[in-house]
Design a protein around this motif. Structure first.
Motif, PDB file in Angstrom:
ATOM      1  N   ARG A 370       1.184   1.316  -3.452  1.00  0.00           N
ATOM      2  CA  ARG A 370       1.249   1.608  -4.890  1.00  0.00           C
ATOM      3  C   ARG A 370       0.805   0.375  -5.679  1.00  0.00           C
ATOM      4  O   ARG A 370       1.332  -0.721  -5.491  1.00  0.00           O
ATOM      5  N   ASN A 371      -0.177   0.582  -6.542  1.00  0.00           N
ATOM      6  CA  ASN A 371      -0.558  -0.465  -7.473  1.00  0.00           C
ATOM      7  C   ASN A 371      -1.092   0.216  -8.724  1.00  0.00           C
ATOM      8  O   ASN A 371      -1.356   1.418  -8.729  1.00  0.00           O
ATOM      9  N   CYS A 372      -1.221  -0.552  -9.783  1.00  0.00           N
ATOM     10  CA  CYS A 372      -1.675   0.002 -11.064  1.00  0.00           C
ATOM     11  C   CYS A 372      -2.741  -0.927 -11.625  1.00  0.00           C
ATOM     12  O   CYS A 372      -2.526  -1.626 -12.607  1.00  0.00           O
ATOM     13  N   SER A 373      -3.904  -0.952 -10.952  1.00  0.00           N
ATOM     14  CA  SER A 373      -4.940  -1.904 -11.326  1.00  0.00           C
ATOM     15  C   SER A 373      -5.729  -1.468 -12.559  1.00  0.00           C
ATOM     16  O   SER A 373      -6.174  -2.307 -13.338  1.00  0.00           O
ATOM     17  N   ARG A 374      -5.919  -0.174 -12.751  1.00  0.00           N
ATOM     18  CA  ARG A 374      -6.714   0.307 -13.896  1.00  0.00           C
ATOM     19  C   ARG A 374      -5.899   0.331 -15.187  1.00  0.00           C
ATOM     20  O   ARG A 374      -6.422   0.089 -16.265  1.00  0.00           O
ATOM     21  N   LYS A 375      -4.631   0.718 -15.064  1.00  0.00           N
ATOM     22  CA  LYS A 375      -3.698   0.735 -16.204  1.00  0.00           C
ATOM     23  C   LYS A 375      -4.141   1.657 -17.344  1.00  0.00           C
ATOM     24  O   LYS A 375      -3.738   1.490 -18.486  1.00  0.00           O
TER      25      LYS A 375
END
Length: 469
Positions: A370-375
């Protein structure tokens, strides 16, 4: 607008400028999806802007100093090195950075300019109402490119006509932004285009027509009652079988044995009520056939909105590998579409085709870090201490909890930002894609000679119109 076919705005860059341009030339209302346009533009510039299309569009942007700043920061001639990370785009906040505002205006301008290039047919732009903060900036860019219509759903779009009026008349648009859990009420953001862009900003612009996307006659009637006459130029009525985000059922908490929401009598549309409003409307959701177009017109509609039939054509922005897979499965009758109540961090049900190797598979979803690079889908919320934070239920769980979110909101939620960018071939190679599609792909049998063949958007339009007088 008397065109009987509206090509839907789908995903991120699936409804690309090329697809919209092609559809408009062929007699439909071509639609560009400008959701995440600022991130799309930055990605394509860093990949070398193959064909020079976006540099050509930006050369017509009436504020060359902004174009110079964007190209200096993001354009990489020939493509960025494979071991180099993409430059990130700033996150929208209640007080967005100047460079982000410039990028939002210029990106929507560029995508619309390319869609309109070389013809005089109408072009629409599609945004998600849920992504509220960027609207006043993106719509300014679209208006500068002389966009003809704005289609918007995924929320109640009562504020959009006022924004369009303000931009067109040279006034200052504003937007009331919903802040989850706020004790102070909604936050209002405003924008002075002339102060921001300078005296070259036109004193008047063409006011785009507004085509809100709604799921019920009840909402259409409410909007007509609340808005001044002339605010709305037409409605797009999306039924629960349409792709993308669906409105939740009006009876909440009822699911079938597979966990999909059940739509019932309360969700049926009273087309006689729509006809009585005296405003043109189009119907989307399993109407993509000559018979479906005739059926919609018999109900009083001008015509239909169709998305999936164009998303699977050669002209869409979809990754060609998965496009071929879906066409093949759909032609054979083996493409399963699930209405997932939890997949989207927006809180709306989301249509997901079940495809091996994509985030539709629970194993692929579970294996992804899980990551939120684009946001791009972070929404404002007020924490218990009164601070406004931006969070997304698909980001790392510990981050979401630290921002005051609830752990149950994170279960099963897919990262639509990264997944939809990957669906258009614009994502990180490590990120699995996620796709969206309407329930009905029976059109494939009429447009393809066999499971390995293909078709163009112009073929789809010609077939849809084949029984029209």
């Amino acid at each position: 607008m008397n065109r009987s076919i509206i090509q839907g705005g789908m995903g991120i860059y699936i409804s690309s400028p090329h697809l919209a341009n092609t559809c408009s030339r062929a007699g439909a209302l071509g639609t560009v999806s400008c959701t995440g346009a600022e991130r799309v533009l930055v990605h394509l510039l860093q990949r070398g802007d193959v064909g020079g299309h976006y540099r050509r569009a930006l050369s017509h942007f009436p504020f060359p100093e902004i174009t110079e700043r964007i190209l200096a920061k993001y354009y990489v001639e020939g493509d960025k090195p494979s071991n180099q990370e993409f430059k990130e785009v700033p996150l929208f906040s209640m007080r967005p950075r100047r460079d982000l505002i410039e990028l939002a205006i210029a990106s929507s301008f560029a995508l619309i300019w390319l869609a309109k290039e070389g013809h005089d047919g109408p072009i629409s732009v599609n945004y998600l109402e849920k992504l509220q903060i960027g609207h006043i900036f993106h719509l300014t860019g679209a208006a500068l490119a002389s966009v003809d219509f704005v289609t918007m759903g995924a929320g109640i779009t009562l504020q959009i006509p006022g924004v369009l009026d303000a931009i067109a008349s040279g006034e200052n648009p504003s937007y009331r932004v919903y802040v989850e859990g706020s004790t102070k009420g909604n936050e209002t953001i405003s924008f002075n285009p002339r102060e921001f862009l300078g005296e070259k900003f036109p004193r008047e612009l063409k006011r785009p027509g507004f085509l809100p996307i709604v799921s019920t006659d009840v909402l259409a009637k409410l909007m007509v009652a609340k808005l001044s006459p002339g605010s709305i130029q037409g409605f797009i009525i999306e039924l629960p079988t349409a792709g993308g985000h669906n409105a939740p059922p009006r009876t909440k908490g009822v699911f079938d044995e597979t966990g999909q929401p059940i739509y019932g009598k309360k969700d049926e549309v009273a087309f006689n009520v729509l006809r009585d409003l005296g405003i043109p409307f189009w119907i989307g959701g399993s109407f993509a056939s000559p018979e479906g177009l005739a059926r919609a017109q018999a109900l009083g509609a001008v015509g239909i909105q169709a998305g999936s039939i164009f998303a699977l054509s050669k002209d869409s922005g979809m990754d060609p590998l998965y496009r071929r897979k879906m066409r093949c499965l759909g032609y054979r009758g083996d493409l399963a579409i699930r209405t997932d109540p939890n997949a989207s961090p927006t809180g709306f049900p989301f249509k997901v085709p079940q495809l091996a190797g994509t985030m539709s598979e629970s194993e692929v979803y579970a294996a992804r870090e899980r990551n939120c690079s684009r946001k791009a889908l972070q929404f404002p919320a007020e924490r218990a201490d009164g601070k406004i934070v931006f969070r997304c239920a698909a980001e790392p769980v510990e981050d979401y909890l630290r921002k005051g979110g609830k752990s149950e909101d994170t279960v099963g939620v897919r990262c639509l930002c990264n997944g939809l960018f990957s669906a258009a071939g614009l994502g990180d190679p490590k990120e699995p894609p996620i796709f969206t599609m309407g329930d009905d792909v029976s059109f494939l049998r009429h447009l393809m000679g066999n499971e390995s063949s293909s078709y163009q958007a112009t073929d789809a339009i010609a077939w849809l119109l084949s029984r029209q007088k």
